[in-house]
Design an enzyme around this catalytic site. Sequence first.
Site, PDB file in Angstrom:
ATOM      1  N   CYS A  88       0.968  -1.246   0.028  1.00  0.00           N
ATOM      2  CA  CYS A  88      -0.009   0.123   0.043  1.00  0.00           C
ATOM      3  C   CYS A  88       0.851   1.289   0.013  1.00  0.00           C
ATOM      4  O   CYS A  88       1.609   1.670  -1.071  1.00  0.00           O
ATOM      5  CB  CYS A  88      -1.118  -0.183   1.132  1.00  0.00           C
ATOM      6  SG  CYS A  88      -2.355   1.070   1.101  1.00  0.00           S
ATOM      7  N   HIS A 228      -3.503  -5.245   0.973  1.00  0.00           N
ATOM      8  CA  HIS A 228      -2.854  -5.777   2.187  1.00  0.00           C
ATOM      9  C   HIS A 228      -3.173  -7.008   2.156  1.00  0.00           C
ATOM     10  O   HIS A 228      -3.883  -7.919   2.824  1.00  0.00           O
ATOM     11  CB  HIS A 228      -3.739  -5.070   3.324  1.00  0.00           C
ATOM     12  CG  HIS A 228      -3.488  -3.563   3.478  1.00  0.00           C
ATOM     13  ND1 HIS A 228      -2.777  -2.980   4.300  1.00  0.00           N
ATOM     14  CD2 HIS A 228      -4.198  -2.568   2.931  1.00  0.00           C
ATOM     15  CE1 HIS A 228      -2.327  -1.906   4.299  1.00  0.00           C
ATOM     16  NE2 HIS A 228      -3.399  -1.433   3.403  1.00  0.00           N
ATOM     17  N   GLU A 230      -1.737  -8.829   4.391  1.00  0.00           N
ATOM     18  CA  GLU A 230      -1.819  -9.568   5.871  1.00  0.00           C
ATOM     19  C   GLU A 230      -3.161  -9.521   6.430  1.00  0.00           C
ATOM     20  O   GLU A 230      -3.142 -10.125   7.557  1.00  0.00           O
ATOM     21  CB  GLU A 230      -0.908  -8.459   6.726  1.00  0.00           C
ATOM     22  CG  GLU A 230      -1.413  -6.976   6.923  1.00  0.00           C
ATOM     23  CD  GLU A 230      -1.187  -6.094   5.622  1.00  0.00           C
ATOM     24  OE1 GLU A 230      -0.731  -6.458   4.597  1.00  0.00           O
ATOM     25  OE2 GLU A 230      -1.364  -4.911   5.763  1.00  0.00           O
ATOM     26  N   GLY A 283      -8.357  -9.887  34.946  1.00  0.00           N
ATOM     27  CA  GLY A 283      -9.043 -11.147  34.821  1.00  0.00           C
ATOM     28  C   GLY A 283      -9.300 -11.717  33.279  1.00  0.00           C
ATOM     29  O   GLY A 283      -9.815 -12.746  33.269  1.00  0.00           O
TER      30      GLY A 283
END
Length: 586
Positions: A88, A228, A230, A283
């Site tokens: 890109c 892209h 990825e 948590g």
Amino acid sequence: MDKILILDFGSQTTQLIGRRIRDLGVYTEIVPGDSPLSGILNPADKADKGADVIRGIILSGSPESVYENGPAPDKAVYHCGLPLLGICYGLQRLNYDNGGAVEALPEREYGRIGVKMRNAEEEARREDLRGRSATEGSGGSHERLTREFLAAFDPAFSLDALIGRSASGAPPPSAPPVAASAAFTAWMSHGDTLTRLAPGLREYGTSHTGYPAVVIHDAKPWFGLQFHPEVTHCERGLEILAAFVFGVCGCSAGWTMEQYVEEARRVLKKRVGDNPVLLLISGGVDSTVAGALLLKTLDPQAVHLMYMDTGLMRKDETKTVQANLERLGARRLHIIHCEEEFLAALKGLDEPEAKRRAIGDLFIAIQEREVARLGLPDSYVLAQGTLYTDLVESGKGVGKKAHLIKSHHNVGSPLVDAKRQAGRIIEPLDRLYKDEVRRLGRILGVDEAVILRHPFPGPGLAVRILGEVTREKCEILREADAIFIEELKKRPAPGATGLTLYDEIWQAFAVLLPIRSVGVAGDVRKYGWVLALRAITSADGMTADVYPFPVKDLLEISTRITNTVTDIGRVTYDISSKPPATIEWE
Ligand code: XMP
């Protein structure tokens, strides 16, 4: 070990590039896009046989424009002789810096976009590539690299075969030419395009809107993609990255999660020394795995785990967290009950960023106070279970060029920044994505129920109660959310997978909207709160799709919620993907 260097110009997905390549078993290092390269390409310890060897460089995307002073790489990148892959903005940069033109598109190209490849053999026949052979001298090794790269676009390409070949060190077969009809759906997000190619660059693939999508240099090992690879939604994305990493760069796979653990342990021991460590436990999976890493690496007596019951937790969270940590060997667990303070700090606040800031500041203030109460020496080290997504989405990614989407409470505080500057913060998971953290947790022996638990944001229910947070709303949301999750855990997923809906969904939760609507209950008018259910699938939280719920389950769950939590009068299902929405509502 072979590695790929990634120059980060600030794209939201830069880390994903690293992630995908690490998934292929090749180590990646991400540095700010404008880093001086001499020290990186020629490290002082080059003579050391164990030193990493950079085999190729990826230029990432960016929210900036090259013609408006967007971030630029050290020019040495164009003279180092290593294979380059521009993604890109990275492609636009490569084109612009070498004499090509880049201009704004009339309309931004966004999301799934078709790309059609040209037939490489035909191309080669049409243009006699004498220039290449002259430059290469050795008879077409550049042509071989071009074929290796283009092979990824061939529908017959086999990723397993490529990985197997790279592992065995076998020579490449003569790659088949890309079929003339090869077409696939890429994932794009750009407002600029190449309007004139730099000398030597050639277009091999075109987007259905007519702009260059795949570009290769005629003589240099330079490759460029306007999309892209990825992003999981990009067809052939992993194949393209693999073709670059193994086929073009010649990397061998030697990077595993086990190695990451060894390295993380070594760094932890070195950074912490004999000082006590304090980890704030939220948590969720991240801080539990970070806690496990500390407990299994350092003396458990020196590992202080502090958990704040903010009143913004899920139902029975405190009990569950305590049991899990004790099972992992925690000796010094400090549970702080501070619900009143958090509710007071949130009173009157309804703007999301203001709420996040208030929570972040209070976390730090209470932590300072409680640490003082614990009597830890000033030299204590603060540990956090921060993930890379937390950093990148707070505009604090490695390249520090990403735009702010949300400030995550664990990285947005000036006090944390001060500790970071003083070198007293360790974030052993800050290069990992959620699913990598789960893998790490398994290696460390964390309970499967904890590992498979859906992510929970640091600011807790405060970002799921839109508008002002009150105790009453927390209680309503806690009950509704617990029912939703309980139902997901007992309902089988469609198809004979043996999984439950909870297993199939990446993250699910309920959101309390700041509106009430009219209904009827037992012939009486009811004016109840509106609840939204959210359930998404995702690989890493960076992008997300809506979970396609079986309608029957949604209807039954909704009925159980409105029957049990009487303050809720209406339930809706959120059908927005990310982007454009985010996963949490605030
Ligand atoms: P968003 O809403 O940004 O969420 O699409 C991506 C993932 O991150 C979680 N999230 C957070 N995690 N602190 C955290 O530790 C935060 O402030 C925070 N905000 C969102 C979210 O639940 C999702 O999994």
